[in-house]
Design a protein around this motif. Structure first.
Motif, PDB file in Angstrom:
ATOM      1  N   THR A   1       0.704  -1.126   0.198  1.00 14.89           N
ATOM      2  CA  THR A   1      -0.294  -0.321   0.048  1.00 14.89           C
ATOM      3  C   THR A   1       1.410   1.471   0.131  1.00 14.89           C
ATOM      4  O   THR A   1       1.357   1.678   0.697  1.00 14.89           O
ATOM      5  CB  THR A   1      -0.904  -0.046   0.968  1.00 14.89           C
ATOM      6  OG1 THR A   1      -1.846   0.922   1.120  1.00 14.89           O
ATOM      7  CG2 THR A   1      -0.236  -0.164   2.722  1.00 14.89           C
ATOM      8  N   VAL A   2       0.308   2.213  -0.660  1.00 13.18           N
ATOM      9  CA  VAL A   2       0.863   3.909  -0.726  1.00 13.18           C
ATOM     10  C   VAL A   2       0.396   4.755  -0.392  1.00 13.18           C
ATOM     11  O   VAL A   2      -1.005   4.824  -0.175  1.00 13.18           O
ATOM     12  CB  VAL A   2       1.024   4.160  -2.410  1.00 13.18           C
ATOM     13  CG1 VAL A   2       2.176   6.128  -2.499  1.00 13.18           C
ATOM     14  CG2 VAL A   2       2.030   3.157  -3.436  1.00 13.18           C
ATOM     15  N   GLY A   3       1.501   4.856   1.249  1.00 16.64           N
ATOM     16  CA  GLY A   3       1.108   5.801   2.013  1.00 16.64           C
ATOM     17  C   GLY A   3       1.945   5.797   3.708  1.00 16.64           C
ATOM     18  O   GLY A   3       2.490   5.753   3.224  1.00 16.64           O
ATOM     19  N   LYS A   4       0.699   5.737   4.049  1.00 17.19           N
ATOM     20  CA  LYS A   4       1.348   6.082   5.671  1.00 17.19           C
ATOM     21  C   LYS A   4       0.788   4.711   6.509  1.00 17.19           C
ATOM     22  O   LYS A   4       0.428   3.906   5.895  1.00 17.19           O
ATOM     23  CB  LYS A   4       0.207   7.237   6.487  1.00 17.19           C
ATOM     24  CG  LYS A   4       1.074   8.791   5.693  1.00 17.19           C
ATOM     25  CD  LYS A   4       0.114   9.602   6.738  1.00 17.19           C
ATOM     26  CE  LYS A   4       0.842  11.391   6.014  1.00 17.19           C
ATOM     27  NZ  LYS A   4      -0.390  12.085   5.541  1.00 17.19           N
TER      28      LYS A   4
ATOM     29  N   LYS B   1      -4.976  -0.756  12.467  1.00 12.32           N
ATOM     30  CA  LYS B   1      -3.884  -1.556  12.761  1.00 12.32           C
ATOM     31  C   LYS B   1      -4.959  -3.132  13.023  1.00 12.32           C
ATOM     32  O   LYS B   1      -4.282  -4.183  13.364  1.00 12.32           O
ATOM     33  CB  LYS B   1      -3.246  -1.092  13.694  1.00 12.32           C
ATOM     34  CG  LYS B   1      -2.576  -1.925  14.188  1.00 12.32           C
ATOM     35  CD  LYS B   1      -1.602  -0.879  14.653  1.00 12.32           C
ATOM     36  CE  LYS B   1      -0.019  -1.774  14.700  1.00 12.32           C
ATOM     37  NZ  LYS B   1       0.930  -2.045  16.206  1.00 12.32           N
ATOM     38  N   GLU B   2      -5.385  -3.069  14.024  1.00 10.53           N
ATOM     39  CA  GLU B   2      -6.244  -3.973  14.506  1.00 10.53           C
ATOM     40  C   GLU B   2      -6.692  -5.482  13.556  1.00 10.53           C
ATOM     41  O   GLU B   2      -6.472  -6.213  13.390  1.00 10.53           O
ATOM     42  CB  GLU B   2      -6.956  -3.840  16.532  1.00 10.53           C
ATOM     43  CG  GLU B   2      -7.453  -4.520  16.705  1.00 10.53           C
ATOM     44  CD  GLU B   2      -8.429  -4.711  17.943  1.00 10.53           C
ATOM     45  OE1 GLU B   2      -9.232  -5.550  18.538  1.00 10.53           O
ATOM     46  OE2 GLU B   2      -8.612  -3.809  17.941  1.00 10.53           O
TER      47      GLU B   2
ATOM     48  N   LEU C   1      -2.183  -4.796  -4.811  1.00 10.35           N
ATOM     49  CA  LEU C   1      -1.791  -3.586  -4.275  1.00 10.35           C
ATOM     50  C   LEU C   1      -2.602  -2.914  -4.837  1.00 10.35           C
ATOM     51  O   LEU C   1      -3.805  -2.296  -5.574  1.00 10.35           O
ATOM     52  CB  LEU C   1      -0.423  -3.170  -5.937  1.00 10.35           C
ATOM     53  CG  LEU C   1       0.143  -1.452  -5.924  1.00 10.35           C
ATOM     54  CD1 LEU C   1       0.517  -0.795  -5.234  1.00 10.35           C
ATOM     55  CD2 LEU C   1      -0.106  -1.320  -7.090  1.00 10.35           C
ATOM     56  N   ILE C   2      -2.347  -1.659  -3.578  1.00 10.07           N
ATOM     57  CA  ILE C   2      -3.319  -0.360  -3.318  1.00 10.07           C
ATOM     58  C   ILE C   2      -2.753   0.304  -3.270  1.00 10.07           C
ATOM     59  O   ILE C   2      -1.718   0.799  -2.437  1.00 10.07           O
ATOM     60  CB  ILE C   2      -4.175  -0.531  -1.449  1.00 10.07           C
ATOM     61  CG1 ILE C   2      -4.750  -1.565  -1.356  1.00 10.07           C
ATOM     62  CG2 ILE C   2      -4.294   1.077  -1.034  1.00 10.07           C
ATOM     63  CD1 ILE C   2      -5.148  -1.542   0.238  1.00 10.07           C
TER      64      ILE C   2
ATOM     65  N   HIS D   1      -8.778   4.916   2.385  1.00  6.66           N
ATOM     66  CA  HIS D   1      -7.463   3.837   1.806  1.00  6.66           C
ATOM     67  C   HIS D   1      -7.340   3.806   2.507  1.00  6.66           C
ATOM     68  O   HIS D   1      -6.705   2.102   2.818  1.00  6.66           O
ATOM     69  CB  HIS D   1      -6.403   5.189   0.634  1.00  6.66           C
ATOM     70  CG  HIS D   1      -5.298   4.894   1.024  1.00  6.66           C
ATOM     71  ND1 HIS D   1      -4.987   4.604  -0.604  1.00  6.66           N
ATOM     72  CD2 HIS D   1      -3.786   3.431   1.016  1.00  6.66           C
ATOM     73  CE1 HIS D   1      -4.283   4.155  -0.654  1.00  6.66           C
ATOM     74  NE2 HIS D   1      -2.962   3.601   0.703  1.00  6.66           N
ATOM     75  N   GLN D   2      -7.660   4.186   3.898  1.00 10.75           N
ATOM     76  CA  GLN D   2      -6.768   3.060   5.126  1.00 10.75           C
ATOM     77  C   GLN D   2      -7.648   2.181   5.038  1.00 10.75           C
ATOM     78  O   GLN D   2      -7.821   0.481   5.023  1.00 10.75           O
ATOM     79  CB  GLN D   2      -7.336   3.984   6.437  1.00 10.75           C
ATOM     80  CG  GLN D   2      -6.119   5.227   6.642  1.00 10.75           C
ATOM     81  CD  GLN D   2      -5.000   4.106   6.924  1.00 10.75           C
ATOM     82  OE1 GLN D   2      -4.841   3.428   8.180  1.00 10.75           O
ATOM     83  NE2 GLN D   2      -3.083   4.929   6.883  1.00 10.75           N
ATOM     84  N   LEU D   3      -9.271   2.236   5.313  1.00 10.08           N
ATOM     85  CA  LEU D   3     -10.336   1.164   5.349  1.00 10.08           C
ATOM     86  C   LEU D   3     -10.329  -0.217   4.211  1.00 10.08           C
ATOM     87  O   LEU D   3     -10.118  -1.562   4.445  1.00 10.08           O
ATOM     88  CB  LEU D   3     -11.652   1.748   5.093  1.00 10.08           C
ATOM     89  CG  LEU D   3     -12.857   0.506   6.019  1.00 10.08           C
ATOM     90  CD1 LEU D   3     -13.159   0.387   6.682  1.00 10.08           C
ATOM     91  CD2 LEU D   3     -14.043   2.058   5.172  1.00 10.08           C
ATOM     92  N   VAL D   4     -10.218   0.403   3.129  1.00  5.65           N
ATOM     93  CA  VAL D   4      -9.516  -0.688   1.475  1.00  5.65           C
ATOM     94  C   VAL D   4      -8.474  -2.086   2.652  1.00  5.65           C
ATOM     95  O   VAL D   4      -8.559  -3.084   2.192  1.00  5.65           O
ATOM     96  CB  VAL D   4      -8.948   0.351   0.534  1.00  5.65           C
ATOM     97  CG1 VAL D   4      -7.765  -1.118  -0.262  1.00  5.65           C
ATOM     98  CG2 VAL D   4     -10.351   0.998   0.319  1.00  5.65           C
ATOM     99  N   ARG D   5      -7.708  -1.320   3.316  1.00  5.91           N
ATOM    100  CA  ARG D   5      -7.015  -2.661   3.950  1.00  5.91           C
ATOM    101  C   ARG D   5      -7.802  -3.197   4.494  1.00  5.91           C
ATOM    102  O   ARG D   5      -6.683  -4.628   4.781  1.00  5.91           O
ATOM    103  CB  ARG D   5      -5.914  -1.782   5.189  1.00  5.91           C
ATOM    104  CG  ARG D   5      -4.781  -1.037   3.642  1.00  5.91           C
ATOM    105  CD  ARG D   5      -4.364   0.073   4.864  1.00  5.91           C
ATOM    106  NE  ARG D   5      -3.642   1.428   4.161  1.00  5.91           N
ATOM    107  CZ  ARG D   5      -2.364   1.464   4.642  1.00  5.91           C
ATOM    108  NH1 ARG D   5      -2.000   1.811   5.728  1.00  5.91           N
ATOM    109  NH2 ARG D   5      -1.636   3.128   3.976  1.00  5.91           N
ATOM    110  N   VAL D   6      -8.392  -2.842   5.552  1.00  3.03           N
ATOM    111  CA  VAL D   6      -9.168  -4.068   6.470  1.00  3.03           C
ATOM    112  C   VAL D   6     -10.041  -4.980   5.446  1.00  3.03           C
ATOM    113  O   VAL D   6     -10.063  -5.959   5.384  1.00  3.03           O
ATOM    114  CB  VAL D   6      -9.863  -3.092   6.985  1.00  3.03           C
ATOM    115  CG1 VAL D   6     -10.797  -4.354   7.560  1.00  3.03           C
ATOM    116  CG2 VAL D   6      -8.977  -2.683   8.557  1.00  3.03           C
TER     117      VAL D   6
END
Length: 157
Positions: free
Chosen positions: A7-10, A17-18, A103-104, A131-136
């Motif tokens: 993932t590109v970003g922070k 995280k959890e 890849l995000i 963007h962060q929610l896509v990770r979960v």
């Protein structure tokens, strides 16, 4: 086969995280898995959208190996059901794919060169997600697909 989530970003925000850690741990019961957070260029704020995507693309392409199977999450990609994703993953396993990289891209998407390099473009939905929610969502759906392939009950809970 190994799953890699890029993932590109922070770094993962605390609310993400959890969930990411929980589903990543569950995926690890099926396949080796890890996350890579790709930091954008140092002068990102000073770059145009096009230049930023180009710089991020150079970083991504430099990190890819020739035989990596790149799945690009893209709103214009193909939508899959959970069963369709399970079948997709099983097909990669049957083909002895070594690495699947999900890849995000960055805030503005990815460069044309990354788009061209992608082996598959996948859209999670017609909706736009943070963007962060896509990770979960990504981690949960890959875990769900793995459980479907093993005929486990998670998918039907």
């Amino acid at each position: 086969m190994k799953f890699q989530f890029w993932t590109v970003g922070k770094a993962h925000e605390s609310f993400v995280k959890e969930g990411v850690e929980m589903f990543t741990k569950r995926i690890a019961n099926y396949y080796p898995v890890d996350w890579t957070i790709i930091a954008g260029p140092k002068n990102a704020a000073a770059l145009s959208e096009t230049d930023l995507k180009k710089k991020e693309g150079e970083i991504i392409l430099a990190a890819l190996q020739k035989d990596d199977f790149l799945v690009l999450l893209d709103e214009r990609g193909k939508q899959l059901t959970s069963e369709g994703l399970a079948s997709f993953i099983q097909q990669r396993a049957n083909e002895s794919t070594k690495n699947i990289i999900f890849l995000i891209g960055g805030a503005f998407g990815v460069s044309d060169s990354v788009m061209i390099r992608a082996n598959f473009k996948w859209s999670l939905a017609q909706l736009v997600f943070p963007h962060q929610l896509v990770r979960v969502i990504l981690a949960e759906q890959v875990y769900r697909a793995c459980s479907i392939n093993r005929n486990e009950k998670y998918h039907h809970q």
